[in-house]
Design a protein around this motif. Structure first.
Motif, PDB file in Angstrom:
ATOM      1  N   VAL A  26       0.844  -1.203   0.000  1.00 36.55           N
ATOM      2  CA  VAL A  26       0.000   0.000   0.000  1.00 36.55           C
ATOM      3  C   VAL A  26       0.877   1.250   0.000  1.00 36.55           C
ATOM      4  O   VAL A  26       0.588   2.217  -0.721  1.00 36.55           O
ATOM      5  CB  VAL A  26      -0.949   0.010   1.212  1.00 36.55           C
ATOM      6  N   TRP A  27       1.956   1.230   0.776  1.00 36.46           N
ATOM      7  CA  TRP A  27       2.857   2.386   0.781  1.00 36.46           C
ATOM      8  C   TRP A  27       3.453   2.613  -0.608  1.00 36.46           C
ATOM      9  O   TRP A  27       3.576   3.759  -1.056  1.00 36.46           O
ATOM     10  CB  TRP A  27       3.979   2.191   1.816  1.00 36.46           C
ATOM     11  N   LYS A  28       3.796   1.542  -1.296  1.00 38.18           N
ATOM     12  CA  LYS A  28       4.337   1.692  -2.655  1.00 38.18           C
ATOM     13  C   LYS A  28       3.293   2.273  -3.601  1.00 38.18           C
ATOM     14  O   LYS A  28       3.603   3.090  -4.471  1.00 38.18           O
ATOM     15  CB  LYS A  28       4.822   0.333  -3.177  1.00 38.18           C
ATOM     16  N   LYS A  29       2.058   1.858  -3.440  1.00 39.34           N
ATOM     17  CA  LYS A  29       0.974   2.403  -4.260  1.00 39.34           C
ATOM     18  C   LYS A  29       0.844   3.910  -4.036  1.00 39.34           C
ATOM     19  O   LYS A  29       0.655   4.690  -4.973  1.00 39.34           O
ATOM     20  CB  LYS A  29      -0.344   1.698  -3.933  1.00 39.34           C
ATOM     21  N   LEU A  30       0.976   4.333  -2.768  1.00 44.70           N
ATOM     22  CA  LEU A  30       0.901   5.762  -2.451  1.00 44.70           C
ATOM     23  C   LEU A  30       2.065   6.521  -3.092  1.00 44.70           C
ATOM     24  O   LEU A  30       1.885   7.628  -3.608  1.00 44.70           O
ATOM     25  CB  LEU A  30       0.928   5.960  -0.932  1.00 44.70           C
ATOM     26  N   ILE A 281     -10.476  12.202   6.284  1.00 47.40           N
ATOM     27  CA  ILE A 281     -11.117  12.424   4.991  1.00 47.40           C
ATOM     28  C   ILE A 281     -11.296  11.128   4.207  1.00 47.40           C
ATOM     29  O   ILE A 281     -11.856  11.137   3.109  1.00 47.40           O
ATOM     30  CB  ILE A 281     -10.329  13.454   4.154  1.00 47.40           C
ATOM     31  N   GLY A 282     -10.837  10.020   4.767  1.00 52.98           N
ATOM     32  CA  GLY A 282     -10.985   8.721   4.126  1.00 52.98           C
ATOM     33  C   GLY A 282      -9.779   7.849   4.409  1.00 52.98           C
ATOM     34  O   GLY A 282      -8.917   8.206   5.217  1.00 52.98           O
ATOM     35  N   ASN A 283      -9.717   6.705   3.768  1.00 53.70           N
ATOM     36  CA  ASN A 283      -8.626   5.763   3.989  1.00 53.70           C
ATOM     37  C   ASN A 283      -8.007   5.359   2.653  1.00 53.70           C
ATOM     38  O   ASN A 283      -8.733   5.101   1.680  1.00 53.70           O
ATOM     39  CB  ASN A 283      -9.124   4.523   4.727  1.00 53.70           C
ATOM     40  N   VAL A 284      -6.694   5.324   2.603  1.00 55.18           N
ATOM     41  CA  VAL A 284      -5.989   5.053   1.340  1.00 55.18           C
ATOM     42  C   VAL A 284      -6.169   3.611   0.871  1.00 55.18           C
ATOM     43  O   VAL A 284      -5.844   3.298  -0.275  1.00 55.18           O
ATOM     44  CB  VAL A 284      -4.485   5.378   1.466  1.00 55.18           C
ATOM     45  N   LYS A 285      -6.683   2.754   1.735  1.00 50.47           N
ATOM     46  CA  LYS A 285      -6.957   1.376   1.307  1.00 50.47           C
ATOM     47  C   LYS A 285      -8.211   1.322   0.426  1.00 50.47           C
ATOM     48  O   LYS A 285      -8.393   0.385  -0.339  1.00 50.47           O
ATOM     49  CB  LYS A 285      -7.128   0.468   2.527  1.00 50.47           C
ATOM     50  N   ASP A 286      -9.047   2.346   0.566  1.00 51.24           N
ATOM     51  CA  ASP A 286     -10.321   2.343  -0.139  1.00 51.24           C
ATOM     52  C   ASP A 286     -10.395   3.346  -1.289  1.00 51.24           C
ATOM     53  O   ASP A 286     -11.256   3.223  -2.168  1.00 51.24           O
ATOM     54  CB  ASP A 286     -11.465   2.669   0.840  1.00 51.24           C
ATOM     55  N   SER A 287      -9.514   4.356  -1.276  1.00 48.08           N
ATOM     56  CA  SER A 287      -9.590   5.434  -2.265  1.00 48.08           C
ATOM     57  C   SER A 287      -8.190   5.871  -2.664  1.00 48.08           C
ATOM     58  O   SER A 287      -7.221   5.662  -1.925  1.00 48.08           O
ATOM     59  CB  SER A 287     -10.346   6.637  -1.693  1.00 48.08           C
ATOM     60  N   THR A 288      -8.092   6.503  -3.828  1.00 45.53           N
ATOM     61  CA  THR A 288      -6.819   7.092  -4.222  1.00 45.53           C
ATOM     62  C   THR A 288      -6.628   8.404  -3.473  1.00 45.53           C
ATOM     63  O   THR A 288      -7.582   8.994  -2.951  1.00 45.53           O
ATOM     64  CB  THR A 288      -6.788   7.373  -5.732  1.00 45.53           C
TER      65      THR A 288
END
Length: 326
Positions: A26-30, A281-288
């Protein structure tokens, strides 16, 4: 003194969050998202970043995207990672030091803590002698009742550690009345539960102004070849207001974090503030990141904060982070 890990700290009292840590994928995706949006730098902080099991692989991946990396660390694991940091390059480390050795160890509650950090920095110095690369570094000293007696000696500490740049910041404290008002405001105006202020809960600063002035004068006179970086440059009168009356605003009203910064907590929750991450404002697992940044929930907070300073913002140190990064 720590808003995260003190007895009232928002992580100490919400340890379920630590069990939901997002992984390296997930960190790499970010990082990919940030790179695609031409973000040139990012800051890794904790907790202690070097306790993340895949920290070296993450740093290598960020570097491969051409991004500059800043790391906030207590320095105790530097000896283990010095060679990797120098090999990867394009990294700045900010080491938290609370005074000369005796004071630092007392504040940290761990005997030998200062020595571990010193050994890591000495190794980094030695490795740099045989390399064309360098790792820039600075010290951050937090002015608190626990560390105040060491302020005047901090330039000597920097020289001992062979570090040329020193940052001093007053610690964040939120009295009970202001914290509860902040909590009520977020609930009524933004539909959000506020919990983080309790980690910074002190009804007064605990700073004796006379002692602070003596230590601050000693600090300024002792700088010599050490650069005092003006991260939060306060005049003596502003320091007086900061420590004497938490309800008196100090420095700027605007917070540029809401326009320039996004903070990701260990469980993936995104917000605009690294110290009071209440409004999610949301979670990076669910949204870009783009979806989160442009969401109605994000806009709601931005518009509200542009008009009004929240109670937790009066003694906020972190709101200047995006100004420096920009």
């Amino acid at each position: 003194m720590c808003g995260q890990w003190s007895e009232e700290g928002y992580i100490s009292n919400n340890k379920n969050v630590l069990k939901q840590n997002i992984g390296l994928d997930v960190w790499k995706k970010l990082v990919d998202e940030l790179s695609a949006h031409q973000v040139s730098s990012l800051l890794i902080r904790g907790g202690e970043p070097f306790m993340f099991p895949e920290i070296v692989e993450l740093l290598e991946y960020i570097h491969s995207k051409g991004m500059f990396i800043s790391i906030d660390t207590n320095g105790t694991l530097l000896k283990e990672f010095a060679a990797d940091l120098l090999r990867i390059g394009s990294i700045h480390i900010t080491i938290s030091i609370d005074g000369p050795e005796e004071i630092h160890d007392r504040v940290r509650g761990v005997q030998g803590c200062f020595k571990k950090t010193e050994e890591g920095l000495l190794l980094l110095n030695e490795l740099e002698k045989h390399s064309t690369d360098k790792i820039s570094r600075s010290i951050c000293f937090t002015i608190s009742p626990y560390s105040l007696a060491g302020l005047g000696d901090m330039p000597d500490v920097a020289r001992r550690l062979s570090i040329k740049t020193l940052v001093i910041v007053p610690y964040n404290y939120i009295p009970d009345e202001m914290g509860k008002k902040y909590e009520q405001e977020l609930k009524e105006q933004l539909g959000c539960t506020a919990f983080s202020w309790q980690g910074f809960h002190h009804d007064d600063s605990g700073i004796n102004i006379g002692k602070f002035q003596n230590q601050h004068h000693k600090y300024l006179q002792n700088l010599g070849d050490i650069y005092s970086y003006p991260y939060l440059a306060l005049s003596e009168n502003e320091y007086h207001d900061w420590f004497q009356n938490a309800a008196t605003p100090v420095k700027t009203f605007p917070c540029s974090n809401i326009e320039k910064l996004i903070d990701i907590q260990p469980n993936g929750d995104a917000n605009f503030c690294v110290d009071t991450p209440d409004y999610i404002i949301g979670n990076v697992k669910d949204s870009t990141l783009e979806e989160l940044w442009n969401s109605g929930r994000a806009k709601k907070f931005q518009e509200y904060r542009e008009k009004k300073r929240l109670g937790a913002c009066y003694r906020c140190v972190s709101k200047y982070m995006s100004e420096i990064a920009g």
